[in-house]
Design an enzyme around this catalytic site. Sequence first.
Site, PDB file in Angstrom:
ATOM      1  N   GLU A   1       0.824  -1.192   0.000  1.00 42.01           N
ATOM      2  CA  GLU A   1       0.000   0.000   0.000  1.00 42.01           C
ATOM      3  C   GLU A   1       0.866   1.253   0.000  1.00 42.01           C
ATOM      4  O   GLU A   1       1.939   1.285   0.603  1.00 42.01           O
ATOM      5  CB  GLU A   1      -0.928   0.006   1.227  1.00 42.01           C
ATOM      6  CG  GLU A   1      -1.973  -1.091   1.163  1.00 42.01           C
ATOM      7  CD  GLU A   1      -2.901  -1.109   2.367  1.00 42.01           C
ATOM      8  OE1 GLU A   1      -4.025  -1.602   2.224  1.00 42.01           O
ATOM      9  OE2 GLU A   1      -2.497  -0.635   3.443  1.00 42.01           O
TER      10      GLU A   1
ATOM     11  N   CYS B   1      -1.215   6.508  10.239  1.00 45.14           N
ATOM     12  CA  CYS B   1      -0.002   5.907  10.784  1.00 45.14           C
ATOM     13  C   CYS B   1      -0.314   4.616  11.529  1.00 45.14           C
ATOM     14  O   CYS B   1      -1.171   4.579  12.404  1.00 45.14           O
ATOM     15  CB  CYS B   1       0.672   6.907  11.726  1.00 45.14           C
ATOM     16  SG  CYS B   1       2.198   6.297  12.441  1.00 45.14           S
TER      17      CYS B   1
END
Length: 372
Positions: A91, A345
Amino acid sequence: MAFYSIFDYGPLRTEFEKSGINDQFIPVIWKHVLQNPSCDIDTIASLPSAAYPLLRSKFRPLTSTVSSAVDSKDRVTTKLLIRLQNGSSVEAVIMRYDTRLGKYDGKPRPGGIRSTLCISSQVGCKMGCRFCATGSMGFKSSLSSGEIVEQLVHANRFSKIRNVVFMGMGEPLNNYRALVEAIQIMTGPPFQLSPKRITVSTVGIIHAINKFNDDLPNVNLAVSLHAPDQEVRCQIMPAARAFPLAKLMDALLSYQASSNQTVFVEYIMLDGVNDQEQHAHQLGKLLENLKSVVNLIPFNPIGTSSIYKTSSDQNVKKFQKIVRGIYNIRTTIRQEMGQDISGACGQLVVNLSEQRAVGGASLLTDIEDLRI
């Protein structure tokens, strides 16, 4: 048969040398592919005749494809699921910012919208950080330099990329040779990214930090510290046992002495684990001799199975006040992007079932503004 990416510089240069082809044609090839990602090799003009059969037999303009592109509801973040030729997927996340939201000398900055790409360096990760979704995948494989660069090529089709951060899947410094080669490609023609707009994040691979400035001058280094003492760090980051905090700090001080670069310190806020006042004081004392910017990161839960909870806003602000006010260390709180598409994150983990979402728009300040 597996093919090399046209952006795998090492194999491409070697094959050209063996065939007596000048490597000055390599940037010409890259420019054509960057402008025409779906091109056929035969459409690349002005190459020596010997180059075409060589390229067709061993290389492909792109060895990866975009399987899906998922937008956050505010359309600020786009997560790309990229399928590699071996069947694995990684990704990459595009984050859009507005420079006018940053401050310079107390005034809004000029400019407009710019985009940052969060890049993956490996399929999965062997570090096993207990707060990170990628770690739950385990380690599958490292990407080649070409596969890393191809993420930038794909992303440029969605948004013009100005900054690159290696904060995606994997530990970049565990794939050091490919990382260095990929960044050298990104900073040369035709990409021409400034090294100052590239940031590499690491959990603290000491031997790689020791040579980072020699190989990648002016590239920013970010360290995922996440705890101010070795015991807590090992509790949440098992790999930290191999990189004792005292030796890591020595390596960072040595790196800074040779590079004169500010070190970005990433610190994920875990309720009751590393977010108390004593931890803030410990962190301030640990960093007192290092020129750094501390980025406090709200914890993003990983589904319903996470053993950690997000720190309260009150604790985060109190932590910031101590580190910044008492120890005079610039300390920011990261405004997270892409949580609704698991693009924030610590949330990157391959999920093949995601669909494209739509929504409105709002723009945020960029990591680059932390320098000011």
